[in-house]
Design a protein around this motif. Structure first.
Motif, mmCIF file in Angstrom:
data_model
loop_
_atom_site.group_PDB
_atom_site.id
_atom_site.type_symbol
_atom_site.label_atom_id
_atom_site.label_comp_id
_atom_site.label_asym_id
_atom_site.label_seq_id
_atom_site.Cartn_x
_atom_site.Cartn_y
_atom_site.Cartn_z
ATOM 1 N N PRO A 46 0.832 -1.209 0.000
ATOM 2 C CA PRO A 46 0.000 0.000 0.000
ATOM 3 C C PRO A 46 0.870 1.264 0.000
ATOM 4 C CG PRO A 46 -0.871 -1.625 1.533
ATOM 5 C CD PRO A 46 0.435 -2.170 1.034
ATOM 6 N N GLY A 47 2.011 1.239 0.693
ATOM 7 C CA GLY A 47 2.886 2.413 0.759
ATOM 8 C C GLY A 47 3.453 2.785 -0.600
ATOM 9 N N ALA A 48 3.687 1.794 -1.461
ATOM 10 C CA ALA A 48 4.281 2.060 -2.775
ATOM 11 C C ALA A 48 3.354 2.907 -3.640
ATOM 12 C CB ALA A 48 4.596 0.745 -3.474
ATOM 13 N N GLU A 49 2.022 2.727 -3.431
ATOM 14 C CA GLU A 49 1.048 3.437 -4.265
ATOM 15 C C GLU A 49 1.117 4.947 -4.048
ATOM 16 O OE1 GLU A 49 -2.812 1.763 -3.673
ATOM 17 O OE2 GLU A 49 -2.177 -0.216 -4.354
ATOM 18 N N ARG A 50 1.745 5.365 -2.924
ATOM 19 C CA ARG A 50 1.879 6.806 -2.670
ATOM 20 C C ARG A 50 3.006 7.388 -3.518
ATOM 21 N NH1 ARG A 50 1.034 7.410 3.729
ATOM 22 N NH2 ARG A 50 0.833 9.589 3.120
ATOM 23 N N PHE A 51 3.865 6.524 -4.061
ATOM 24 C CA PHE A 51 5.003 7.019 -4.842
ATOM 25 C C PHE A 51 4.823 6.841 -6.347
ATOM 26 C CE2 PHE A 51 6.683 6.354 -0.632
ATOM 27 C CZ PHE A 51 7.499 7.459 -0.453
ATOM 28 N N ILE A 52 4.091 5.796 -6.743
ATOM 29 C CA ILE A 52 3.881 5.580 -8.186
ATOM 30 C C ILE A 52 2.505 4.943 -8.378
ATOM 31 C CG2 ILE A 52 5.140 3.343 -8.160
ATOM 32 C CD1 ILE A 52 6.085 4.048 -11.025
ATOM 33 N N PRO A 53 1.713 5.453 -9.321
ATOM 34 C CA PRO A 53 0.362 4.901 -9.469
ATOM 35 C C PRO A 53 0.408 3.469 -10.029
ATOM 36 C CG PRO A 53 0.631 6.940 -10.749
ATOM 37 C CD PRO A 53 1.991 6.544 -10.248
ATOM 38 N N PRO A 54 -0.420 2.571 -9.486
ATOM 39 C CA PRO A 54 -0.482 1.204 -10.018
ATOM 40 C C PRO A 54 -0.774 1.189 -11.515
ATOM 41 C CG PRO A 54 -1.772 1.383 -8.000
ATOM 42 C CD PRO A 54 -1.287 2.754 -8.325
ATOM 43 N N LEU A 55 -1.499 2.221 -11.968
ATOM 44 C CA LEU A 55 -1.850 2.271 -13.395
ATOM 45 C C LEU A 55 -0.590 2.287 -14.265
ATOM 46 C CD1 LEU A 55 -4.188 2.501 -15.393
ATOM 47 C CD2 LEU A 55 -4.001 4.997 -15.214
ATOM 48 N N LEU A 66 -1.268 -6.090 -8.251
ATOM 49 C CA LEU A 66 -1.970 -6.625 -7.074
ATOM 50 C C LEU A 66 -1.357 -6.058 -5.798
ATOM 51 C CD1 LEU A 66 -2.063 -10.360 -8.218
ATOM 52 C CD2 LEU A 66 -3.869 -8.655 -8.484
ATOM 53 N N THR A 67 -2.200 -5.770 -4.824
ATOM 54 C CA THR A 67 -1.718 -5.181 -3.561
ATOM 55 C C THR A 67 -2.232 -5.949 -2.357
ATOM 56 O OG1 THR A 67 -1.712 -3.026 -4.614
ATOM 57 C CG2 THR A 67 -1.596 -3.036 -2.213
ATOM 58 N N GLU A 68 -3.557 -6.146 -2.318
ATOM 59 C CA GLU A 68 -4.180 -6.754 -1.134
ATOM 60 C C GLU A 68 -4.319 -8.259 -1.298
ATOM 61 O OE1 GLU A 68 -4.874 -4.936 1.369
ATOM 62 O OE2 GLU A 68 -4.777 -2.937 0.478
ATOM 63 N N ILE A 69 -4.205 -8.991 -0.166
ATOM 64 C CA ILE A 69 -4.494 -10.423 -0.253
ATOM 65 C C ILE A 69 -6.001 -10.625 -0.342
ATOM 66 C CG2 ILE A 69 -4.035 -12.705 0.733
ATOM 67 C CD1 ILE A 69 -2.104 -11.538 2.594
ATOM 68 N N ASP A 110 1.305 -9.756 5.499
ATOM 69 C CA ASP A 110 0.191 -8.825 5.633
ATOM 70 C C ASP A 110 -0.126 -8.107 4.327
ATOM 71 O OD1 ASP A 110 2.538 -7.473 5.523
ATOM 72 O OD2 ASP A 110 2.050 -6.024 7.088
ATOM 73 N N SER A 111 0.519 -8.489 3.241
ATOM 74 C CA SER A 111 0.174 -7.883 1.944
ATOM 75 C C SER A 111 0.378 -8.953 0.889
ATOM 76 C CB SER A 111 1.084 -6.691 1.635
ATOM 77 O OG SER A 111 2.401 -7.158 1.386
ATOM 78 N N MET A 112 -0.079 -8.667 -0.320
ATOM 79 C CA MET A 112 0.091 -9.614 -1.415
ATOM 80 C C MET A 112 1.588 -9.896 -1.624
ATOM 81 S SD MET A 112 -1.727 -11.336 -3.241
ATOM 82 C CE MET A 112 -2.350 -11.876 -4.753
ATOM 83 N N LEU A 113 2.403 -8.840 -1.469
ATOM 84 C CA LEU A 113 3.843 -8.996 -1.708
ATOM 85 C C LEU A 113 4.462 -9.968 -0.690
ATOM 86 C CD1 LEU A 113 6.315 -6.068 -2.395
ATOM 87 C CD2 LEU A 113 6.969 -8.052 -1.083
ATOM 88 N N THR A 114 4.213 -9.724 0.582
ATOM 89 C CA THR A 114 4.867 -10.559 1.602
ATOM 90 C C THR A 114 4.299 -11.987 1.592
ATOM 91 O OG1 THR A 114 3.374 -9.570 3.219
ATOM 92 C CG2 THR A 114 5.619 -8.705 3.138
ATOM 93 N N ALA A 115 3.002 -12.120 1.343
ATOM 94 C CA ALA A 115 2.413 -13.469 1.323
ATOM 95 C C ALA A 115 2.955 -14.263 0.131
ATOM 96 C CB ALA A 115 0.891 -13.386 1.253
ATOM 97 N N THR A 116 3.116 -13.606 -1.009
ATOM 98 C CA THR A 116 3.636 -14.313 -2.191
ATOM 99 C C THR A 116 5.099 -14.706 -1.963
ATOM 100 O OG1 THR A 116 2.135 -13.021 -3.552
ATOM 101 C CG2 THR A 116 3.871 -14.204 -4.711
ATOM 102 N N ALA A 117 5.857 -13.825 -1.286
ATOM 103 C CA ALA A 117 7.269 -14.157 -1.008
ATOM 104 C C ALA A 117 7.348 -15.430 -0.165
ATOM 105 C CB ALA A 117 7.957 -13.001 -0.300
ATOM 106 N N LEU A 118 6.425 -15.578 0.780
ATOM 107 C CA LEU A 118 6.438 -16.788 1.612
ATOM 108 C C LEU A 118 6.060 -18.033 0.820
ATOM 109 C CD1 LEU A 118 4.837 -15.958 5.078
ATOM 110 C CD2 LEU A 118 7.214 -16.429 4.564
ATOM 111 N N SER A 119 5.258 -17.850 -0.208
ATOM 112 C CA SER A 119 4.809 -19.008 -1.004
ATOM 113 C C SER A 119 5.798 -19.351 -2.116
ATOM 114 C CB SER A 119 3.468 -18.708 -1.685
ATOM 115 O OG SER A 119 2.539 -18.253 -0.750
ATOM 116 N N ALA A 120 6.714 -18.426 -2.429
ATOM 117 C CA ALA A 120 7.553 -18.591 -3.625
ATOM 118 C C ALA A 120 8.597 -19.690 -3.438
ATOM 119 C CB ALA A 120 8.243 -17.273 -3.955
#
Ligand code: CTP
Length: 422
Positions: A46-55, A66-69, A110-120
């Motif tokens: 979520p913090g990254a979206e303040r620096f660059i738009p997901p679009l 993707l951001t949220e689980i 707690d985010s899509m990023l961290t959850a995916t890292a655990l599954s990778a």
């Protein structure tokens, strides 16, 4: 594909972007990855979206960011992180903030990023990016060390002018350098996920615990001198990596080496034969396969000095009193479960097959790979030529090959035989 870029066609890259001013460089990284032929899935905190738009990143990657689980208004998609973890051939976190590094080091999801890292199950590359003092803070450095221990590659932050106006280390490496490192990590032998599946489907190792030892041991004479050997650890690290790629849960007990931790393994660092023995015996009950590739010292100084030994003021030779270290593999053999598979390695310069067969029986092993370190290409370098002996079976001479290929060849033979047995 541009001529100067690596060929990543068919490769799947997950790019995690976190909240840093350097997030604009992620857009360049996505473009480079796409130009190189990779499919890219961007995950943002979520913090990254303040620096660059997901679009922006979604448009460049041609995939929704993707951001949220648990995305709002979307039912049944909460397992996406698991699917993405399987899909990825490489996971890059760039820029990686101190916050995300801390979360990755401690298994937060707690985010899509961290959850995916655990599954990778693929190699992970983390590019720390933050202000100078945050980067050099002991907490961040400890977290980065933890990431290395659990098998992530960490690209050091670059030195230069930082957004705060301070000058120091903390800048995100240039996208070209990240691309190069990521391509190296996937390597030629890392096929696209689709092809890789056929490797692991033939002899998969899911729900299997593999214990590997690697490297030399270091036996102290005093605080500044050790007895050791030239083992580099390459064979054990290659075995750990190959087993993890087939889905095993891998623990690598490593003596001192200069190698990067292999992706997907838990790495326990030890120095002495005694420490290696403790780490291995603590895990012997749950291990299904044990590859004892370490070059363990057979003797250790009987009475190491706690202060630096001074030379004697005479011309007399110095005699060292050495005592035996535990034979780790022999102890494993004594406690071996009937369904556990033990694989030893032997270095022999004379009567190789006879001596190796003797070790196989004496240590109650299932397999032993023997090589003669005085033969060209079969020593402590990047290649090896081994003969593989199995209990009650014939010997097989394998050709000279790089240790990464040898790791796969050994796994194929061992797994084929034991999986066929049932
Ligand atoms: N090994 C071990 N513990 C030791 C010594 C060796 O577990 N203290 C393991 C090695 O990791 C290897 C196998 O035993 O898998 C054979 O090692 P090698 O050094 O070839 O044989 P040794 O048993 O030490 O016998 P020798 O040195 O007399 O040949």
């Amino acid at each position: 594909m541009s001529a100067s870029l690596p060929d990543l066609s068919g490769r799947h890259v997950v790019l995690g972007v976190t909240g840093s001013i350097a997030a604009y460089k992620s857009a360049l990284l996505v473009r480079l990855l796409k130009k190189a032929g990779a499919e890219v899935q961007v995950l943002m905190t979520p913090g990254a979206e303040r620096f660059i738009p997901p679009l922006t990143l979604g448009t460049l990657s041609e995939k929704e960011v993707l951001t949220e689980i648990f995305p709002e208004n979307e039912e049944g998609s909460w397992t996406k992180h698991v699917a993405l973890g399987q899909w990825a051939d490489l996971f890059v976190v760039a820029p990686a903030t101190a916050q995300t590094i801390a979360k990755l080091a401690h298994g937060f999801c707690d985010s899509m990023l961290t959850a995916t890292a655990l599954s990778a199950r693929c190699p992970l590359l983390v590019c720390p990016t933050m202000d100078r003092d945050m980067y050099r803070h002991a907490a961040t450095q400890d977290n980065l060390e933890r990431l290395r221990e659990i098998g992530y590659a960490v690209m050091p932050a670059e030195h230069g002018e930082l957004a705060s106006g301070l000058v120091g280390k903390g800048r995100m490496p240039e996208p070209e350098a990240i691309l190069e490192r990521g391509a190296e990590m996937m390597g030629d032998e890392h096929k696209p996920a689709a092809d890789r599946a056929s490797d692991s489907d033939t002899f998969p190792l899911t729900d299997t615990e593999v214990l590997v030892t690697a490297g030399p041991t270091r036996e102290p004479l005093d605080p500044v001198r050790v007895l050791t050997n030239p083992s580099t650890g390459t064979m054990g690290y290659a075995l750990a990596e190959a087993a993890a790629r087939r889905g095993a849960s891998v623990t690598l007990v490593s003596g001192p080496t200069t190698l990067d931790p292999p992706p997907g393994s838990e790495v326990l660092h030890v120095q002495t034969a005694e420490e290696m023995n403790e780490a291995v015996q603590a895990r012997r009950d749950t291990a299904d396969y044990v590859f004892m590739a370490a070059a363990v010292a057979d003797y250790t100084p009987a009475d190491p000095s706690s202060t630096k030994r001074k030379k004697e003021d005479t011309d007399e030779d110095l005699a060292l009193h050495l005592c035996r270290t535990p034979d780790i593999l022999k102890t494993l053999g004594a406690y071996k479960r009937p369904d556990q598979v033990l694989i030893g390695f032997a270095l022999e310069t004379d009567d190789a097959l006879e001596n190796a067969r003797h070790k196989l029986e004496e240590k109650n092993l299932d397999w032993i790979a023997v090589n003669n370190p005085t033969e060209e290409g079969a020593g402590f370098g990047p290649t090896n030529r081994v003969t593989l002996l199995r209990r009650n079976g014939p010997a097989e001479e394998l050709p000279l090959m790089p240790k990464a290929d040898l790791a796969k060849a050994l796994l194929d033979r061992v797994l084929m035989s034991h999986q066929e047995q049932g």
